[in-house]
Design a protein around this motif. Structure first.
Motif: not given
Length: 621
Positions: A132-145
């Protein structure tokens, strides 16, 4: 295509890959009674329903809000002000909804406020967000990791300081490795820390190209003293962006990029920034390697989501665009492209989901061993299983990252081509997807770095186990001749082409490192040659022919692994045989081309590489 408002419900292949081989059933068995109780599940069916419902919620989020907001995210600019990044309202809304879903802390341990989701499920969600939106993935993908590294290696003080804000979604985090002029060569890193009397550290240095560098805190890899070099002196520090309302480190620049417009790629400046040591001093590279390997799997899912988006975009357009009285999807050349895209995506998903499943299995097996509630015999069984899964993960991870990076661009480019002139306009999406695809072969280790990892591990494996390699070669030759099933026969020919290419490569290494004459068609000679190479390649100083062909070997090895996954899917489900047949037939000619290129001795490259090595050795002397 159904349920267009939900990126999980409109994709039966995702559900198929999650459920096949009883993945969730096997994972359920590895959860403790307390963990099951905390999740509110007591049966495999409840466990499965829990994660499918969660992933369906993420699919709804991706297929509605994220999809609808993607164009606006592209228009709104990130702003750097007073060393901080101001995030535009549309991205703020996307992140807020994601946090409200509880999807940001899925894989964080239950005891820290997360849900202990298998990484398989978390990354399946990443595929849909990337679609849907790669930019959003880069904003939300760091919490858990980031939270998981702190939970795994940080002491109780660090966990209590930083995890609560990550669980509530107030802070996300970033991973700070790259420095100006220091990319993958981490041993040359110049940033460093100085330990203080109170046990904290002051961090000095600059970091560059840091995704989500404005995320509130950063895991910083740095030398443990000024002037230190090498991997053994690297330590990992957690550094908050603010302390007591004042800047602890600053964002000095936001990079202007052709893609990921809504994601802040930052240059960070640490000037005596207060940090806390994570884990043991000098083990930073070990800790960061775990995060990097998971990040590389995540980039695989990012590429997969992009491929899925591009295929659907191309298919929908081709079905609607009429030329010469019929949709262009029925014209031979376009039809072929669409069928190849579909088969490749399904095959890539099969291997990628299996890899993330193995990562999930390893994680929970290691936790059960740490609980020390198992008997010695069961512990030894799990330790043996863990080694097998880790061996496959080490083999597959660079292949999956390489494939995602190299092939997502090609599929995006094919999508643009199918759109013709419209694809080259900003009114239509293909040009945007092409730009979004460019980064995937670069960050979290370039495709060339993945190829180097692949070739070095491949050489090490065969010289350590020469007999196993020779037996595999003989078996592939026999099966390629004897197999009657068309799909399996083509697969064995693919595997044999790869193994014969390795033999060719070994013969090239022999010419540079070993004196003697060998017959590459005799198993005994191959075993003898590999044993001699084992003695001479201990330091891996003279492997120029292997390095030159690293990308070819990486692609070939990926094709072998993907073909096997496709064949196995076809065996389990006859309806998938057509995809398997298409994939192996499509990629066999690529194997033959790579083998032919590998057999050629590129003396120009060898001469240039050798001259550079001589200069380097002279300067060191």
């Amino acid at each position: 295509m159904k349920a267009k408002g939900n990126f999980f419900l409109d994709n039966d292949d995702m559900r198929y890959q999650i459920l096949q081989e009883d993945k969730l059933h096997e994972l359920y068995k590895l959860f403790s009674s307390d963990e099951k109780e905390a999740l509110g599940v007591s049966t495999t069916e409840e466990f499965q329903s829990l994660w499918l419902e969660m992933i369906e919620s993420v699919g709804e989020f991706a297929g509605t809000q994220l999809r609808d907001n993607a164009a606006q995210v592209e228009k709104e600019d990130l702003v750097l002000k007073d060393g901080k990044v101001e995030v535009p309202p549309t991205m703020q809304s996307n992140v807020k909804t994601f946090v409200e879903l509880g999807a940001h802390a899925l894989s964080v341990p239950i005891k820290h406020g997360g849900m202990d989701a298998p990484i398989l499920m978390e990354l399946a969600g990443s595929e849909m967000i990337a679609r849907a939106c790669p930019s959003t993935l880069l904003n939300v993908g760091w919490y858990s990791s980031i939270a998981n590294i702190i939970a795994l290696f940080g002491n109780e003080e660090i966990q209590s300081m930083f995890l609560p804000d990550m669980i509530t979604g107030e802070v996300s985090g970033s991973m700070s490795l790259t420095e100006p002029d220091v990319g993958s060569d981490l041993a040359s890193m110049r940033s460093y820390g100085e330990e203080q009397e109170d046990g904290t550290w002051k961090i000095y240095g600059s970091k560059q190209f840091i995704s989500n560098g404005s995320g509130g805190l950063s895991l910083v890899l740095a030398q443990n003293k000024k002037g230190a070099k090498g991997l053994k002196s690297l330590s990992l520090f957690v550094v908050p962006q603010e302390l007591d309302g004042k800047a602890n480190y600053i964002v000095s620049k936001i990079e202007e990029k052709p893609g990921l417009h809504g994601s802040a790629t930052c240059a960070l400046q640490f000037d005596g920034s207060k940090g806390w040591l994570v884990g043991k001093n000098g083990l930073g590279f070990k800790y960061m390697s775990l995060l990097m390997n998971e990040a590389r799997l995540a980039v695989g899912f990012q590429g997969l989501g992009l491929m899925e988006a591009c295929y659907r975009l191309a298919k929908d357009y081709a079905d609607q665009r009429v030329a010469w009285s019929k949709p262009i999807s029925q014209h031979e050349m376009i039809c072929e492209k669409l069928l190849d895209m579909e088969a490749e995506i399904k095959t890539f998903r099969s291997l990628l989901y299996r890899g993330s499943y193995y990562a999930s299995i390893v994680h929970f097996m290691e936790r059960r061993i740490e609980d020390k509630a198992l008997g010695d015999e069961r512990t030894k069984e799990l330790e043996k299983e863990i080694k097998n899964y880790q061996r496959k993960l080490r083999e597959w991870t660079p292949l999956l990252k390489w494939w995602s990076g190299e092939r997502s661009f090609v599929i995006a480019r094919t999508c643009l081509q199918i759109h013709g002139g419209y694809g080259f306009t900003k009114e239509y999406q293909p040009e945007w997807w092409v730009r979004e695809s460019l980064i995937i072969s670069i960050y979290e280790g370039t495709s060339e770095i993945q190829a180097l990892m692949c070739i070095k591990d491949t050489i090490k494996d065969i010289i350590r186990n020469p007999r196993r390699f020779a037996e595999s070669l003989v078996a592939a030759r026999m099966k390629a001749l004897a197999e009657t099933d068309a799909i399996k026969k083509r697969y064995y020919r693919i595997k044999l082409t790869y193994l014969n290419s390795i033999v060719t490569l070994v013969m090239k290494l022999m010419k540079q490192n070993v004196k003697g004459t060998f017959n590459e068609n005799k198993s005994s000679d191959i075993i003898g040659l590999l044993k001699k190479l084992r003695e001479t390649l201990v330091t891996f100083d003279n492997i120029s022919p292997a390095l030159l062909n690293a990308s070819r070997i990486c692609e070939m090895k990926a094709i072998v692994a993907l073909s096997k996954a496709a064949v196995e899917d076809g065996e389990r489900d006859p309806s998938r045989r057509s995809f398997a047949l298409r994939f192996v037939n499509r990629w066999y000619p690529t194997m033959l081309r790579n083998k032919a290129e590998l057999e050629w001795d590129d003396e120009q490259v060898a001469a240039i590489a050798q001259s550079k090595d001589d200069i380097a050795q002279a300067s060191e002397g």
